[in-house]
Design a protein around this motif. Structure first.
Motif, PDB file in Angstrom:
ATOM      1  N   PRO A  31      56.216  20.794  36.971  1.00 53.18           N
ATOM      2  CA  PRO A  31      56.538  19.683  37.440  1.00 53.18           C
ATOM      3  C   PRO A  31      56.263  18.504  36.893  1.00 53.18           C
ATOM      4  N   HIS A  32      57.249  17.301  37.160  1.00 52.39           N
ATOM      5  CA  HIS A  32      57.123  15.941  36.217  1.00 52.39           C
ATOM      6  C   HIS A  32      57.317  14.941  37.183  1.00 52.39           C
ATOM      7  N   LEU A  33      56.483  13.934  37.288  1.00 49.93           N
ATOM      8  CA  LEU A  33      56.618  12.897  38.098  1.00 49.93           C
ATOM      9  C   LEU A  33      57.107  11.693  37.179  1.00 49.93           C
ATOM     10  N   ALA A  34      58.112  11.050  37.458  1.00 55.80           N
ATOM     11  CA  ALA A  34      58.535   9.957  36.780  1.00 55.80           C
ATOM     12  C   ALA A  34      58.412   8.644  37.703  1.00 55.80           C
ATOM     13  N   GLU A  36      50.592  -0.932  41.081  1.00 49.62           N
ATOM     14  CA  GLU A  36      50.048  -0.560  39.946  1.00 49.62           C
ATOM     15  C   GLU A  36      48.908   0.331  40.260  1.00 49.62           C
ATOM     16  N   THR A  37      47.975   0.068  41.270  1.00 54.83           N
ATOM     17  CA  THR A  37      47.072   1.012  41.656  1.00 54.83           C
ATOM     18  C   THR A  37      47.481   2.131  42.227  1.00 54.83           C
ATOM     19  N   TYR A  38      48.637   2.074  43.189  1.00 57.96           N
ATOM     20  CA  TYR A  38      48.963   3.547  43.712  1.00 57.96           C
ATOM     21  C   TYR A  38      49.474   4.241  42.591  1.00 57.96           C
ATOM     22  N   VAL A  39      50.327   3.927  41.669  1.00 59.34           N
ATOM     23  CA  VAL A  39      51.125   4.547  40.659  1.00 59.34           C
ATOM     24  C   VAL A  39      49.922   5.165  39.640  1.00 59.34           C
ATOM     25  N   ALA A  40      48.923   4.235  39.438  1.00 56.47           N
ATOM     26  CA  ALA A  40      47.990   4.972  38.531  1.00 56.47           C
ATOM     27  C   ALA A  40      47.112   5.929  39.330  1.00 56.47           C
ATOM     28  N   ALA A  41      47.013   5.789  40.563  1.00 60.45           N
ATOM     29  CA  ALA A  41      46.244   7.196  41.433  1.00 60.45           C
ATOM     30  C   ALA A  41      47.160   8.249  41.249  1.00 60.45           C
ATOM     31  N   LYS A  42      48.454   8.346  41.227  1.00 61.59           N
ATOM     32  CA  LYS A  42      49.390   9.234  41.169  1.00 61.59           C
ATOM     33  C   LYS A  42      49.684   9.876  39.668  1.00 61.59           C
ATOM     34  N   VAL A  43      49.486   9.228  38.687  1.00 58.85           N
ATOM     35  CA  VAL A  43      49.505   9.546  37.209  1.00 58.85           C
ATOM     36  C   VAL A  43      48.190  10.184  37.166  1.00 58.85           C
ATOM     37  N   LYS A  44      46.897   9.929  37.695  1.00 61.06           N
ATOM     38  CA  LYS A  44      45.697  10.690  37.708  1.00 61.06           C
ATOM     39  C   LYS A  44      45.764  11.882  38.382  1.00 61.06           C
ATOM     40  N   GLN A  97      45.261  15.944  36.645  1.00 59.97           N
ATOM     41  CA  GLN A  97      44.470  16.829  37.327  1.00 59.97           C
ATOM     42  C   GLN A  97      44.924  18.228  37.708  1.00 59.97           C
ATOM     43  N   VAL A  98      46.199  18.146  38.027  1.00 56.66           N
ATOM     44  CA  VAL A  98      46.707  19.540  38.297  1.00 56.66           C
ATOM     45  C   VAL A  98      47.572  20.139  37.135  1.00 56.66           C
ATOM     46  N   GLY A  99      47.743  19.404  36.148  1.00 61.45           N
ATOM     47  CA  GLY A  99      48.493  19.713  35.083  1.00 61.45           C
ATOM     48  C   GLY A  99      50.095  19.408  35.083  1.00 61.45           C
ATOM     49  N   PHE A 100      50.245  18.483  35.909  1.00 61.81           N
ATOM     50  CA  PHE A 100      51.752  18.133  36.266  1.00 61.81           C
ATOM     51  C   PHE A 100      51.989  17.146  34.815  1.00 61.81           C
ATOM     52  N   LYS A 101      53.416  16.993  34.458  1.00 61.38           N
ATOM     53  CA  LYS A 101      53.596  16.063  33.699  1.00 61.38           C
ATOM     54  C   LYS A 101      53.952  14.529  34.245  1.00 61.38           C
ATOM     55  N   SER A 102      53.757  13.549  33.455  1.00 60.01           N
ATOM     56  CA  SER A 102      54.105  12.304  34.210  1.00 60.01           C
ATOM     57  C   SER A 102      54.694  11.290  33.294  1.00 60.01           C
TER      58      SER A 102
END
Length: 69
Positions: free
Chosen positions: A32-35, A46-54, A58-63
């Motif tokens: 899975p990849h989050l863009a 920015e805080t919200y997106v940073a949490a999603k990237v983190k 943690q689970v091995g997804f690409k972002s």
């Protein structure tokens, strides 16, 4: 009444996703990849997106994070 431990449940879910993601990668399948696209400089966004990237890390997804003015 049963009390649910949210942190423990969230961690168990993340651990399960990490194993599933590693299995996909080992089988040569796409992981899975989050863009995310950030436009401007809204601190809350920015805080919200940073949490999603983190969480992805943690689970091995690409972002991928795209920043536009």
């Amino acid at each position: 009444m049963q009390i649910l431990d949210g942190k423990k449940t969230a961690q168990a879910t993340k651990d399960e996703l990490k194993v599933d993601t590693a299995q996909l990668a080992a089988e040569g399948k796409k992981v899975p990849h989050l863009a995310a696209i950030l436009i401007g400089s809204n601190g809350a966004s920015e805080t919200y997106v940073a949490a999603k990237v983190k969480a992805c890390e943690q689970v091995g997804f690409k972002s991928t994070l795209f920043r536009l003015e």
